[in-house]
Scaffold this motif. Structure first.
Motif, short mmCIF file in Angstrom:
data_model
loop_
_atom_site.label_atom_id
_atom_site.label_comp_id
_atom_site.label_asym_id
_atom_site.label_seq_id
_atom_site.Cartn_x
_atom_site.Cartn_y
_atom_site.Cartn_z
N ASN A 166 64.27 -24.01 35.47
CA ASN A 166 64.13 -22.94 34.48
C ASN A 166 62.83 -22.16 34.63
O ASN A 166 62.53 -21.30 33.82
CB ASN A 166 64.27 -23.51 33.07
N TYR A 167 62.05 -22.51 35.65
CA TYR A 167 60.82 -21.76 35.93
C TYR A 167 60.86 -21.39 37.41
O TYR A 167 61.09 -22.26 38.27
CB TYR A 167 59.58 -22.62 35.67
N VAL A 168 60.63 -20.12 37.70
CA VAL A 168 60.74 -19.64 39.08
C VAL A 168 59.80 -20.41 40.01
O VAL A 168 60.19 -20.81 41.11
CB VAL A 168 60.43 -18.12 39.14
N ASP A 169 58.54 -20.66 39.54
CA ASP A 169 57.57 -21.30 40.43
C ASP A 169 57.98 -22.73 40.80
O ASP A 169 57.74 -23.19 41.91
CB ASP A 169 56.16 -21.25 39.84
N HIS A 170 58.66 -23.44 39.86
CA HIS A 170 59.11 -24.81 40.18
C HIS A 170 60.34 -24.79 41.09
O HIS A 170 60.44 -25.59 42.02
CB HIS A 170 59.42 -25.59 38.90
N ALA A 171 61.27 -23.88 40.84
CA ALA A 171 62.44 -23.77 41.72
C ALA A 171 61.97 -23.56 43.16
O ALA A 171 62.48 -24.17 44.11
CB ALA A 171 63.35 -22.64 41.27
N LYS A 172 60.93 -22.73 43.32
CA LYS A 172 60.41 -22.45 44.66
C LYS A 172 59.75 -23.67 45.29
O LYS A 172 59.91 -23.92 46.48
CB LYS A 172 59.38 -21.31 44.59
N GLU A 173 58.99 -24.46 44.48
CA GLU A 173 58.27 -25.58 45.08
C GLU A 173 59.24 -26.64 45.60
O GLU A 173 58.89 -27.42 46.48
CB GLU A 173 57.22 -26.17 44.13
N ASN A 228 62.19 -25.73 46.85
CA ASN A 228 63.09 -24.96 47.73
C ASN A 228 64.50 -24.82 47.16
O ASN A 228 65.48 -24.89 47.89
CB ASN A 228 63.15 -25.59 49.13
N ASN A 229 64.58 -24.66 45.84
CA ASN A 229 65.87 -24.41 45.20
C ASN A 229 66.00 -22.92 44.90
O ASN A 229 65.01 -22.25 44.60
CB ASN A 229 65.97 -25.19 43.88
N PRO A 230 67.25 -22.41 44.96
CA PRO A 230 67.44 -21.00 44.59
C PRO A 230 67.22 -20.81 43.08
O PRO A 230 67.37 -21.75 42.31
CB PRO A 230 68.89 -20.73 44.97
N THR A 231 66.84 -19.61 42.67
CA THR A 231 66.75 -19.30 41.24
C THR A 231 68.17 -19.18 40.69
O THR A 231 68.98 -18.43 41.23
CB THR A 231 65.99 -17.97 41.04
N PRO A 232 68.49 -19.96 39.66
CA PRO A 232 69.90 -20.01 39.21
C PRO A 232 70.35 -18.76 38.46
O PRO A 232 69.55 -18.09 37.82
CB PRO A 232 69.91 -21.23 38.27
N TYR A 276 65.77 -30.73 26.82
CA TYR A 276 64.62 -30.55 27.72
C TYR A 276 64.79 -29.21 28.41
O TYR A 276 65.86 -28.92 28.94
CB TYR A 276 64.59 -31.67 28.78
N THR A 277 63.72 -28.41 28.40
CA THR A 277 63.91 -27.00 28.75
C THR A 277 63.37 -26.60 30.12
O THR A 277 63.18 -25.42 30.40
CB THR A 277 63.27 -26.12 27.65
N GLY A 278 63.13 -27.60 30.97
CA GLY A 278 62.73 -27.29 32.34
C GLY A 278 61.24 -27.42 32.55
O GLY A 278 60.45 -27.36 31.60
N THR A 279 60.86 -27.59 33.81
CA THR A 279 59.45 -27.85 34.14
C THR A 279 58.86 -26.75 34.99
O THR A 279 59.56 -26.19 35.86
CB THR A 279 59.33 -29.23 34.85
N PRO A 280 57.59 -26.42 34.77
CA PRO A 280 56.92 -25.46 35.65
C PRO A 280 56.45 -26.15 36.93
O PRO A 280 56.66 -27.35 37.12
CB PRO A 280 55.74 -24.99 34.81
N ALA A 281 55.81 -25.41 37.81
CA ALA A 281 55.32 -25.98 39.07
C ALA A 281 54.27 -27.05 38.80
O ALA A 281 53.68 -27.11 37.71
CB ALA A 281 54.72 -24.88 39.94
N GLY A 282 54.05 -27.90 39.80
CA GLY A 282 53.00 -28.91 39.70
C GLY A 282 53.53 -30.32 39.52
O GLY A 282 52.75 -31.23 39.23
N VAL A 283 54.85 -30.51 39.70
CA VAL A 283 55.39 -31.87 39.60
C VAL A 283 54.81 -32.72 40.71
O VAL A 283 54.34 -32.20 41.73
CB VAL A 283 56.94 -31.87 39.68
N GLY A 284 54.83 -34.04 40.51
CA GLY A 284 54.27 -34.89 41.55
C GLY A 284 54.63 -36.35 41.34
O GLY A 284 55.20 -36.73 40.31
N ALA A 285 54.25 -37.17 42.33
CA ALA A 285 54.62 -38.59 42.35
C ALA A 285 53.68 -39.41 41.47
O ALA A 285 52.52 -39.04 41.25
CB ALA A 285 54.59 -39.10 43.78
N LEU A 286 54.18 -40.55 41.01
CA LEU A 286 53.43 -41.46 40.14
C LEU A 286 53.26 -42.81 40.81
O LEU A 286 54.07 -43.22 41.64
CB LEU A 286 54.20 -41.65 38.83
N LYS A 287 52.18 -43.50 40.39
CA LYS A 287 51.97 -44.88 40.83
C LYS A 287 51.53 -45.71 39.63
O LYS A 287 51.06 -45.16 38.62
CB LYS A 287 50.91 -44.92 41.94
#
Ligand code: ZN
Length: 203
Positions: A9-16, A18-22, A172-183
């Protein structure tokens, strides 16, 4: 209670990723057993080596409805908070490649962190809501509801044309860019504006 999630639901996250904008909202669900609350620990599941956080705004439905028109949709929102859509990214990638449903990667126990609720009337303009995800004291995601591809009203209208919405359902309304792995040992926190709404320790 039903839990709906909107993907990409956020263009910058779809790009990170490599998903198309829906062209229309991407919708998936989590079961009620996925929920953890503010202060509860998150356990990395054995089946994943790459669990990601996705910090998101969550809205709570305050009245029942079906086929809700966009112009009335705001009346169905009763509260808002920050939440995390935990995602087993390695498993999701496998499922996507094989054109399989995402449930195993998105709906496992603990995968839906829910912060403390703010009444929707207390947050001002719902189209200008700032939020952020903080990992180990550092801000890793900044979002604002004005950057959503599909605003709250569109999501509610769209989802309610397939599923009757009921009091207490979450979106849940979608996430912006900056997702990442957890430990194990990580600490995740979430804010709307300056309000601290969620803290969870990763184990
Ligand atoms: Zn998400």
């Amino acid at each position: 209670m039903k839990i709906f999630c909107i993907g990409r639901n956020y263009v910058d996250h779809a790009k990170e990723l490599n998903n198309p904008t829906p062209q229309q909202p991407v919708v998936f669900t989590k079961p009620p057993t996925a929920v953890i609350r503010n202060g509860q620990d998150f356990y990395i599941p054995d089946f994943s080596k790459n669990v990601h956080y996705e910090g998101e705004l969550i809205i709570r439905i305050g009245k029942n409805g079906k086929n809700i028109a966009e112009k009335f949709a705001h009346k169905y929102i009763d509260a808002i908070t920050f939440g995390i859509d935990f995602t087993a990214r390695d498993l999701q990638d496998y499922l996507k490649e094989n054109k399989l449903p995402w449930d195993l990667a998105k709906g496992f126990d603990g995968s839906a962190a829910v912060g403390d609720w703010l009444p929707i009337d207390s947050v001002g303009d719902i189209h200008q809501i700032n939020f952020r995800t903080v990992l180990n004291g550092e801000t890793v995601q900044h979002g604002n509801s004005n950057l959503m591809i599909f605003p709250f009203e569109k999501m509610i209208s769209f989802v309610s044309s397939y599923f009757t919405l009921q009091v207490g359902d979450l979106l849940y309304t979608g996430t912006p860019a900056g997702v990442g792995a957890l430990k194990a040992g990580d600490v995740l926190e979430g804010y709307i504006g300056d309000k601290h709404l969620l803290k969870t320790l990763v184990k």
